[in-house]
Design a protein around this motif. Structure first.
Motif, PDB file in Angstrom:
ATOM      1  N   LEU A   1       0.869  -1.163   0.000  1.00  0.00           N
ATOM      2  CA  LEU A   1       0.000   0.000   0.000  1.00  0.00           C
ATOM      3  C   LEU A   1       0.911   1.219   0.000  1.00  0.00           C
ATOM      4  N   VAL A   2       0.960   1.912  -1.118  1.00  0.00           N
ATOM      5  CA  VAL A   2       1.804   3.103  -1.231  1.00  0.00           C
ATOM      6  C   VAL A   2       0.960   4.311  -0.829  1.00  0.00           C
ATOM      7  N   TYR A   3       1.446   5.042   0.165  1.00  0.00           N
ATOM      8  CA  TYR A   3       0.768   6.230   0.691  1.00  0.00           C
ATOM      9  C   TYR A   3       1.483   7.442   0.107  1.00  0.00           C
ATOM     10  N   VAL A   4       0.821   8.134  -0.824  1.00  0.00           N
ATOM     11  CA  VAL A   4       1.381   9.336  -1.435  1.00  0.00           C
ATOM     12  C   VAL A   4       0.810  10.530  -0.670  1.00  0.00           C
ATOM     13  N   TYR A   5       1.712  11.367  -0.150  1.00  0.00           N
ATOM     14  CA  TYR A   5       1.317  12.454   0.753  1.00  0.00           C
ATOM     15  C   TYR A   5       2.031  13.756   0.387  1.00  0.00           C
ATOM     16  N   GLN A   6       1.571  14.849   1.012  1.00  0.00           N
ATOM     17  CA  GLN A   6       2.250  16.142   0.976  1.00  0.00           C
ATOM     18  C   GLN A   6       2.355  16.642   2.403  1.00  0.00           C
ATOM     19  N   GLU A   7       3.458  17.321   2.689  1.00  0.00           N
ATOM     20  CA  GLU A   7       3.693  17.843   4.053  1.00  0.00           C
ATOM     21  C   GLU A   7       2.583  18.789   4.503  1.00  0.00           C
TER      22      GLU A   7
ATOM     23  N   THR B   1       0.914   2.191 -12.787  1.00  0.00           N
ATOM     24  CA  THR B   1      -0.002   2.937 -11.919  1.00  0.00           C
ATOM     25  C   THR B   1      -0.588   4.109 -12.687  1.00  0.00           C
ATOM     26  N   GLY B   2      -1.718   4.584 -12.190  1.00  0.00           N
ATOM     27  CA  GLY B   2      -2.308   5.782 -12.747  1.00  0.00           C
ATOM     28  C   GLY B   2      -1.670   7.017 -12.124  1.00  0.00           C
ATOM     29  N   ASP B   3      -2.025   8.173 -12.661  1.00  0.00           N
ATOM     30  CA  ASP B   3      -1.514   9.434 -12.128  1.00  0.00           C
ATOM     31  C   ASP B   3      -2.097   9.705 -10.746  1.00  0.00           C
ATOM     32  N   VAL B   4      -1.346  10.442  -9.949  1.00  0.00           N
ATOM     33  CA  VAL B   4      -1.827  10.881  -8.648  1.00  0.00           C
ATOM     34  C   VAL B   4      -2.108  12.375  -8.753  1.00  0.00           C
ATOM     35  N   PHE B   5      -3.368  12.763  -8.504  1.00  0.00           N
ATOM     36  CA  PHE B   5      -3.777  14.157  -8.644  1.00  0.00           C
ATOM     37  C   PHE B   5      -3.968  14.854  -7.309  1.00  0.00           C
ATOM     38  N   GLY B   6      -4.173  14.094  -6.243  1.00  0.00           N
ATOM     39  CA  GLY B   6      -4.403  14.697  -4.939  1.00  0.00           C
ATOM     40  C   GLY B   6      -3.839  13.828  -3.836  1.00  0.00           C
ATOM     41  N   THR B   7      -3.720  14.432  -2.670  1.00  0.00           N
ATOM     42  CA  THR B   7      -3.207  13.691  -1.531  1.00  0.00           C
ATOM     43  C   THR B   7      -4.208  13.775  -0.386  1.00  0.00           C
ATOM     44  N   PRO B   8      -4.230  12.771   0.445  1.00  0.00           N
ATOM     45  CA  PRO B   8      -3.473  11.539   0.331  1.00  0.00           C
ATOM     46  C   PRO B   8      -4.084  10.604  -0.710  1.00  0.00           C
ATOM     47  N   THR B   9      -3.234   9.800  -1.311  1.00  0.00           N
ATOM     48  CA  THR B   9      -3.663   8.727  -2.199  1.00  0.00           C
ATOM     49  C   THR B   9      -2.989   7.455  -1.725  1.00  0.00           C
TER      50      THR B   9
ATOM     51  N   ASN C   1       2.471  -7.203  -7.589  1.00  0.00           N
ATOM     52  CA  ASN C   1       3.383  -7.506  -8.694  1.00  0.00           C
ATOM     53  C   ASN C   1       3.670  -6.261  -9.524  1.00  0.00           C
ATOM     54  N   CYS C   2       3.849  -5.134  -8.826  1.00  0.00           N
ATOM     55  CA  CYS C   2       4.203  -3.859  -9.454  1.00  0.00           C
ATOM     56  C   CYS C   2       3.095  -3.345 -10.387  1.00  0.00           C
ATOM     57  N   ARG C   3       1.859  -3.691 -10.078  1.00  0.00           N
ATOM     58  CA  ARG C   3       0.716  -3.257 -10.873  1.00  0.00           C
ATOM     59  C   ARG C   3      -0.363  -2.732  -9.932  1.00  0.00           C
ATOM     60  N   GLU C   4      -0.925  -1.583 -10.260  1.00  0.00           N
ATOM     61  CA  GLU C   4      -1.988  -1.013  -9.429  1.00  0.00           C
ATOM     62  C   GLU C   4      -3.234  -1.879  -9.518  1.00  0.00           C
ATOM     63  N   ILE C   5      -3.751  -2.245  -8.342  1.00  0.00           N
ATOM     64  CA  ILE C   5      -4.958  -3.047  -8.251  1.00  0.00           C
ATOM     65  C   ILE C   5      -6.145  -2.179  -7.845  1.00  0.00           C
ATOM     66  N   ASP C   6      -5.902  -1.246  -6.934  1.00  0.00           N
ATOM     67  CA  ASP C   6      -6.971  -0.409  -6.390  1.00  0.00           C
ATOM     68  C   ASP C   6      -6.337   0.823  -5.765  1.00  0.00           C
ATOM     69  N   ARG C   7      -7.157   1.790  -5.404  1.00  0.00           N
ATOM     70  CA  ARG C   7      -6.659   2.965  -4.696  1.00  0.00           C
ATOM     71  C   ARG C   7      -7.760   3.623  -3.897  1.00  0.00           C
ATOM     72  N   ILE C   8      -7.327   4.352  -2.887  1.00  0.00           N
ATOM     73  CA  ILE C   8      -8.198   5.224  -2.103  1.00  0.00           C
ATOM     74  C   ILE C   8      -7.626   6.620  -2.283  1.00  0.00           C
ATOM     75  N   THR C   9      -8.471   7.553  -2.683  1.00  0.00           N
ATOM     76  CA  THR C   9      -8.033   8.938  -2.821  1.00  0.00           C
ATOM     77  C   THR C   9      -8.742   9.759  -1.753  1.00  0.00           C
TER      78      THR C   9
END
Length: 124
Positions: free
Chosen positions: A26-32, A79-87, A93-101
């Protein structure tokens, strides 16, 4: 001291590679300066590593700047693009299955995570 043959070393390297590529993350993409990220960091981040969910989907934190610049270990993943945080991006296997934005409450996060963990347990 025993030495490994070249074929034994190749076998071990192959085994290590297989376990790395099969990893669920689960990759958590964030901004400070992201308020929702700060709320997540306060409410969920401290307890997440101790949960059963974390055993199925270990969380890795990547800043939005690093994500966009490709300065992270998952740059070559599908993976798809990340437009907002948190995502929160579920990788298998290095492939996006799902996401929570986004993040508004712990209850909605755990529900979204349950959906993700179902996909890990019951792949299509």
């Amino acid at each position: 001291m025993k030495f490994l043959t070249v074929s034994a070393i190749s076998f071990l390297v192959g085994l290590a590679s297989a376990s790395i590529t099969a990893e669920e993350l689960l990759v958590y993409v964030y901004q400070e300066d992201c308020g929702a990220c700060m709320k997540f960091d306060k409410e969920i981040a401290p307890i997440y590593p101790q949960t059963s969910e974390a055993k199925q989907l270990p969380m890795v934190k990547v800043s939005l700047e690093d994500w966009r610049s490709g300065n992270h270990p998952y740059d070559n993943c599908e993976t798809g693009d990340v437009f907002g945080t948190p995502t929160f991006i579920q990788l298998s296997n290095c492939r996006e299955i799902d996401r929570i934005t986004g993040y508004s409450s712990d209850e909605l996060f755990w529900l979204g995570l349950a959906r993700m963990n179902n996909q890990v347990s019951n792949p299509s």
